[in-house]
Design a protein around this motif. Sequence first.
Motif, PDB file in Angstrom:
ATOM      1  N   PRO A  28      -3.433 -39.872   8.698  1.00 36.55           N
ATOM      2  CA  PRO A  28      -2.496 -38.836   8.285  1.00 36.55           C
ATOM      3  C   PRO A  28      -1.784 -39.154   6.974  1.00 36.55           C
ATOM      4  N   SER A  29      -1.315 -38.089   6.379  1.00 38.30           N
ATOM      5  CA  SER A  29      -0.450 -38.170   5.212  1.00 38.30           C
ATOM      6  C   SER A  29       0.997 -38.150   5.712  1.00 38.30           C
ATOM      7  N   ALA A  30       1.935 -38.232   4.807  1.00 40.53           N
ATOM      8  CA  ALA A  30       3.340 -38.109   5.195  1.00 40.53           C
ATOM      9  C   ALA A  30       3.618 -36.678   5.648  1.00 40.53           C
ATOM     10  N   MET A  31       4.717 -36.475   6.354  1.00 42.07           N
ATOM     11  CA  MET A  31       5.102 -35.109   6.710  1.00 42.07           C
ATOM     12  C   MET A  31       5.375 -34.342   5.422  1.00 42.07           C
ATOM     13  N   GLY A  61       6.649 -42.896   4.048  1.00 45.01           N
ATOM     14  CA  GLY A  61       6.398 -41.569   4.631  1.00 45.01           C
ATOM     15  C   GLY A  61       5.237 -41.610   5.605  1.00 45.01           C
ATOM     16  N   GLU A  62       4.194 -42.296   5.221  1.00 45.40           N
ATOM     17  CA  GLU A  62       3.002 -42.372   6.054  1.00 45.40           C
ATOM     18  C   GLU A  62       3.221 -43.267   7.272  1.00 45.40           C
ATOM     19  N   GLN A  63       4.077 -44.247   7.134  1.00 41.43           N
ATOM     20  CA  GLN A  63       4.334 -45.121   8.289  1.00 41.43           C
ATOM     21  C   GLN A  63       4.983 -44.327   9.423  1.00 41.43           C
ATOM     22  N   GLY A 137      -1.725 -43.032  -5.466  1.00 38.99           N
ATOM     23  CA  GLY A 137      -1.569 -41.827  -6.288  1.00 38.99           C
ATOM     24  C   GLY A 137      -1.415 -40.614  -5.408  1.00 38.99           C
ATOM     25  N   ARG A 138      -0.782 -39.579  -5.948  1.00 38.50           N
ATOM     26  CA  ARG A 138      -0.502 -38.385  -5.160  1.00 38.50           C
ATOM     27  C   ARG A 138      -1.795 -37.821  -4.579  1.00 38.50           C
ATOM     28  N   GLY A 139      -1.705 -37.424  -3.338  1.00 35.19           N
ATOM     29  CA  GLY A 139      -2.894 -36.906  -2.666  1.00 35.19           C
ATOM     30  C   GLY A 139      -3.832 -38.002  -2.193  1.00 35.19           C
ATOM     31  N   GLY A 140      -3.370 -39.244  -2.248  1.00 39.95           N
ATOM     32  CA  GLY A 140      -4.234 -40.391  -1.983  1.00 39.95           C
ATOM     33  C   GLY A 140      -4.742 -40.510  -0.557  1.00 39.95           C
ATOM     34  N   THR A 141      -4.145 -39.773   0.369  1.00 42.15           N
ATOM     35  CA  THR A 141      -4.620 -39.840   1.749  1.00 42.15           C
ATOM     36  C   THR A 141      -6.065 -39.380   1.867  1.00 42.15           C
ATOM     37  N   ASP A 142      -6.461 -38.430   1.042  1.00 45.11           N
ATOM     38  CA  ASP A 142      -7.870 -37.999   1.041  1.00 45.11           C
ATOM     39  C   ASP A 142      -8.772 -39.190   0.772  1.00 45.11           C
ATOM     40  N   THR A 143      -8.379 -39.980  -0.204  1.00 45.84           N
ATOM     41  CA  THR A 143      -9.185 -41.137  -0.576  1.00 45.84           C
ATOM     42  C   THR A 143      -9.165 -42.188   0.532  1.00 45.84           C
TER      43      THR A 143
HETATM   44  N1  ASP Z   1       1.907 -38.377   0.896  1.00 45.30           N
HETATM   45  C1  ASP Z   1       1.191 -38.585  -0.326  1.00 45.30           C
HETATM   46  C2  ASP Z   1       1.511 -37.478  -1.309  1.00 45.30           C
HETATM   47  O1  ASP Z   1       2.294 -36.600  -1.020  1.00 45.30           O
HETATM   48  C3  ASP Z   1      -0.260 -38.726  -0.114  1.00 45.30           C
HETATM   49  C4  ASP Z   1      -0.962 -37.460   0.342  1.00 45.30           C
HETATM   50  O2  ASP Z   1      -0.336 -36.489   0.716  1.00 45.30           O
HETATM   51  O3  ASP Z   1      -2.180 -37.443   0.352  1.00 45.30           O
HETATM   52  O4  ASP Z   1       1.000 -37.471  -2.395  1.00 45.30           O
END
Ligand code: ASP
Length: 407
Positions: A28-31, A61-63, A137-143
């Motif tokens: 998961p990503s952060a809320m 956030g992810e924790q 980096g932002r959006g890194g949960t995809d990676t």
């Molecule tokens: N929480 C991180 C972000 O907002 C990672 C992600 O959402 O993928 O960039």
Amino acid sequence: MGSIERIKNVALRVAKWHKAGYQIVVVPSAMSGETNRLLELVHAISPQPDPRELDMVAATGEQVSVGLLAIALKELGLDARSYTGWQVPIKTDNTHTKARIVEIDGARVQQDLAAGRVVVIAGFQGVDNEHNITTLGRGGTDTSAVAVAAALNADECLIYTDVDGVYTTDPRVVEEARRLERITFEEMLEMASLGSKVLQIRSVEFAGKYQVKTRVLSSLTDPLMPLEEEMHSGTLITFEEDKTMEQAVISGIAFQRNEGRIVVVGVPDTPGIAYQILGPIAAANIDVDMIIQNQSVAGKTDFTFTVGRNDYARAMDILNQHIKGQVSAQQVLGDPKVSKVSVVGVGMRSHVGIASKMFRTLSEEGINIQMISTSEIKISVLIDEKYMELAVRALHKAFELEQGRST
Ligand code: ASP
Ligand code: MG
């Protein structure tokens, strides 16, 4: 995951897959909004925070997410276990705030899976070789997700997001945009690097490199929808062009609204100039996108390149302070308000006339092209930001993307 309700929904969805006999790792990503909130806290204290400490804050956030999700899974009677990035460990390089994953040790996760547990791993974060917490980096949960899938040799990586797949273009710009059932990995890479925000680009690179079958699908559907239906929804990123199906020539129109263009005027046309100009820009960790060097006239040439608008001021400073004198440029000009629009499609390899159709369409709208760049499967143009949406709409129409087949 926007709320407790949404977390419970994710748990229901995971339980459904688990019950059907799949071993599941959730990343998961952060809320939603949480990472922004954390970064705001940091920036309220310091305009230029230490990147190591910024990562320390941003990774929290992810924790929270992994812990809450594991608890929600346990409430449903599943055995679940959460891990931070460093507990796995997900090893990265030490580029804080934009770290790259170098290795994932899947042993502990495999043990849990073998014991029937659902494993929940924090996205967006890792650890460098000196045990510092890093973020991707932002959006890194995809990676993170695709990298974990690769490390564990997963059958498929399902990326649940707030859109129900990859579209021919952003539906907020073109209402008639259509969801693609499949897209090749190369097209997806172009679309992602050209501004389509569906997936973080590194995740697509990972998927390609390790051949991870990846599907983008909606997180907003009923979590209890039939599994058969869910596993065929969204957009599948494929590795081979599907030869059995008639292939659309153009798959989509991508755009990057926020670009800046910089022109270094009148530099000597001698070996090393491009390096002298772009070396310091790269050293400052600024990504350069399009690059053009003009035909030289009387031993002098102009050198033009684009950067993301966020980096524009910094790039201009570097040029004016350090480079201009060294390469004896006559002047440095720039325009921070340009956008890039691209048509993308593997069909370009076997069809002619795509470029001329693109340029004709733009000329009919009276849009001036400032720069052009191409690859085997895409053509990009740089235009005034004012005309970006008009260009995207006109091209979407010209290539008949709303109809399902382009000509
Ligand atoms: N929480 C991180 C972000 O907002 C990672 C992600 O959402 O993928 O960039
Ligand atoms: Mg995301």
